[in-house]
Write an enzyme that holds these catalytic residues in place. Structure first.
Site, PDB file in Angstrom:
ATOM      1  N   ARG A 137       0.762  -1.799   0.029  1.00  0.00           N
ATOM      2  CA  ARG A 137      -0.254   0.050  -0.109  1.00  0.00           C
ATOM      3  C   ARG A 137       1.060   1.330   0.129  1.00  0.00           C
ATOM      4  NH1 ARG A 137      -2.214  -3.369   3.851  1.00  0.00           N
ATOM      5  NH2 ARG A 137      -1.693  -3.049   5.834  1.00  0.00           N
ATOM      6  N   ARG A 138       1.998   1.145  -0.418  1.00  0.00           N
ATOM      7  CA  ARG A 138       2.627   2.224  -0.968  1.00  0.00           C
ATOM      8  C   ARG A 138       3.631   2.109  -1.750  1.00  0.00           C
ATOM      9  NH1 ARG A 138       6.363   0.431   4.552  1.00  0.00           N
ATOM     10  NH2 ARG A 138       4.858   0.174   6.829  1.00  0.00           N
ATOM     11  N   CYS A 157       1.042  20.485 -11.322  1.00  0.00           N
ATOM     12  CA  CYS A 157      -0.686  20.881 -11.434  1.00  0.00           C
ATOM     13  C   CYS A 157      -1.315  19.089 -10.681  1.00  0.00           C
ATOM     14  CB  CYS A 157      -0.987  21.606 -12.279  1.00  0.00           C
ATOM     15  SG  CYS A 157      -1.073  23.588 -12.632  1.00  0.00           S
ATOM     16  N   ARG A 177      -4.192  19.340  -8.290  1.00  0.00           N
ATOM     17  CA  ARG A 177      -4.027  20.690  -7.448  1.00  0.00           C
ATOM     18  C   ARG A 177      -5.149  21.385  -8.355  1.00  0.00           C
ATOM     19  NH1 ARG A 177      -1.540  24.784  -9.065  1.00  0.00           N
ATOM     20  NH2 ARG A 177       0.365  24.542 -10.020  1.00  0.00           N
ATOM     21  N   GLN A 179      -6.789  22.177 -12.128  1.00  0.00           N
ATOM     22  CA  GLN A 179      -6.931  21.710 -13.748  1.00  0.00           C
ATOM     23  C   GLN A 179      -7.636  22.634 -14.520  1.00  0.00           C
ATOM     24  OE1 GLN A 179      -9.167  18.149 -15.534  1.00  0.00           O
ATOM     25  NE2 GLN A 179      -6.523  18.061 -15.916  1.00  0.00           N
ATOM     26  N   ASN A 188      -4.775  15.042 -19.964  1.00  0.00           N
ATOM     27  CA  ASN A 188      -4.083  14.245 -18.332  1.00  0.00           C
ATOM     28  C   ASN A 188      -5.294  12.859 -18.432  1.00  0.00           C
ATOM     29  OD1 ASN A 188      -3.597  17.760 -16.471  1.00  0.00           O
ATOM     30  ND2 ASN A 188      -2.666  16.744 -17.599  1.00  0.00           N
ATOM     31  N   ILE A 219     -13.521  25.872 -15.244  1.00  0.00           N
ATOM     32  CA  ILE A 219     -13.333  26.553 -16.561  1.00  0.00           C
ATOM     33  C   ILE A 219     -13.167  27.708 -16.755  1.00  0.00           C
ATOM     34  CG2 ILE A 219     -15.432  26.861 -18.960  1.00  0.00           C
ATOM     35  CD1 ILE A 219     -16.569  24.630 -17.421  1.00  0.00           C
ATOM     36  N   TYR A 220     -12.439  28.758 -17.464  1.00  0.00           N
ATOM     37  CA  TYR A 220     -11.931  29.988 -17.359  1.00  0.00           C
ATOM     38  C   TYR A 220     -13.036  30.650 -18.121  1.00  0.00           C
ATOM     39  CZ  TYR A 220      -7.088  29.486 -16.240  1.00  0.00           C
ATOM     40  OH  TYR A 220      -5.640  29.117 -15.516  1.00  0.00           O
TER      41      TYR A 220
END
Length: 276
Positions: A137-138, A157, A177, A179, A188, A219-220
Site C-alpha cells: 500500500r506504499r 498541477c 491540485r 486543472q 491528463n 473553467i475559465y
C-alpha cells in the site's frame, strides 16, 4: 457512447450550473491582453475510468493522444525538465533560455532516494514494487517537493500517483491540485491511462481503474461559450486502444507503440485562448 464523454459533460455541467465564480477576486492567471483570467470552479471533483471497459479519450473533440503520451514519457521515462527533449511546444512559456523548466516534473521523478531495496528514483521504485511487492500500500510518487518550489518554472498541477493492485488489476489514483478543464482534462486522463497500461504490461498485470481527483476543477471565463457548445455535441463510442505487446521494459516504449483504432470524433476546437 463513450463513458469518458458522459463524465466530461456531467463535470462541466456541474461546474457551469453550480460552480463558484472568482469574478471580483484577486487571481494569479492573466489573459494575453493582461486582463485577469477568472474561473468558475468546483472543489474536489472525482472521476473514475475503468480501463477494462474502454479507453477514455473524448469523442466530443479529438485528443492528440500521441502528443499527450509524448509529454508523459518526457516526464516519466526521460525524467527530463528541458523542453528540447519534448516534441511539442506546450512548455515553452515556462522554460528559460536553455530550455529548462527548473526542478519540476521529470526532474523530481529522476532524483534518487534510498529505499529498502536499494538506491533508485521514484519511477524505478514503482516498477520494482509492482514486480516484487504488488500488494504493498506504499506504491506511489510525489513531485510536489516544497524544498524546490522556488526553483520550478511552474508548480506541479498533477503531482502524485498512487498505485494499488487488486488481483491482477493495476489501479491508480491521479491527484491534481488544479486543472483547466477545457484545455487539460482529457489530455491528463489519456496520458495517465496510457501510463497505467504501460506499467501493467511490463509488470505482468492488466490495467484496472484510473481515479482522477481534482482539487480545483475550473473553467475559465473566456472558455465558457466554448464548453457550452462542446458538451452539446454528438457523442460516439470510445476508440480502441492497444500497446505493442513485444515491449517488456517501460523504458523501451515510444509513442509508436500505441495503436489507436476506430477513433470517431467531432471536429477540433481551434483558437482556444490560454491563460498564463
Amino acid at each position: 457512447m463513450s463513458k469518458a464523454d458522459v463524465l466530461f459533460v456531467n463535470m462541466c455541467r456541474g461546474i457551469l450550473d453550480h460552480g463558484f465564480s472568482t469574478e471580483g477576486q484577486q487571481v494569479r492567471a492573466k489573459w494575453a491582453d493582461g486582463a485577469p483570467a477568472h474561473t468558475i470552479k468546483n472543489f474536489g471533483v472525482v472521476n473514475r475510468y475503468d480501463l477494462q471497459e474502454e479507453f477514455p479519450a473524448l469523442t466530443l473533440r479529438p485528443t492528440a493522444i500521441k502528443s499527450a503520451v509524448d509529454e508523459m514519457l518526457w516526464i516519466w521515462q526521460k525524467k527530463s525538465n528541458n523542453v528540447n527533449d519534448l516534441n511539442s511546444h506546450i512548455w515553452d512559456s515556462w522554460a528559460d533560455e536553455t530550455g529548462s523548466i527548473g526542478k519540476a516534473y521529470g526532474y523530481q521523478l529522476g532524483v534518487k532516494y534510498r529505499f529498502a531495496q536499494g538506491e533508485m528514483d521514484q519511477v524505478d521504485n514503482v516498477i520494482w514494487q509492482l514486480k516484487n511487492t504488488p500488494y504493498s500500500r506504499r506504491i506511489m510518487t510525489n513531485i510536489y517537493n516544497f524544498n524546490d518550489l522556488m526553483e520550478m518554472g511552474l508548480e506541479p498541477c498533477a503531482y502524485s500517483m498512487t498505485f494499488n493492485v487488486t488481483g491482477d488489476r493495476l489501479n491508480a489514483i491521479l491527484n491534481q491540485r488544479s486543472q483547466d478543464i477545457l484545455t487539460a482534462n482529457n489530455w491528463n486522463v489519456v496520458q495517465y491511462s496510457v501510463l497505467v497500461h504501460m506499467l501493467a504490461q511490463v509488470c505482468g498485470l492488466v490495467p484496472g481503474e484510473l481515479v482522477h481527483v481534482i482539487a480545483d476543477a475550473h473553467i475559465y471565463d473566456r472558455h465558457v461559450p466554448i464548453v457550452e457548445e462542446l458538451i452539446e455535441r454528438p457523442q460516439y463510442p470510445a476508440p480502441k486502444f492497444r500497446l505493442n505487446p513485444d515491449v517488456k521494459d517501460f523504458y523501451d516504449f515510444t509513442v509508436d507503440d500505441i495503436i489507436i483504432e476506430d477513433y470517431q470524433k467531432n471536429p477540433q476546437v481551434k483558437n482556444i485562448p490560454v491563460a498564463i
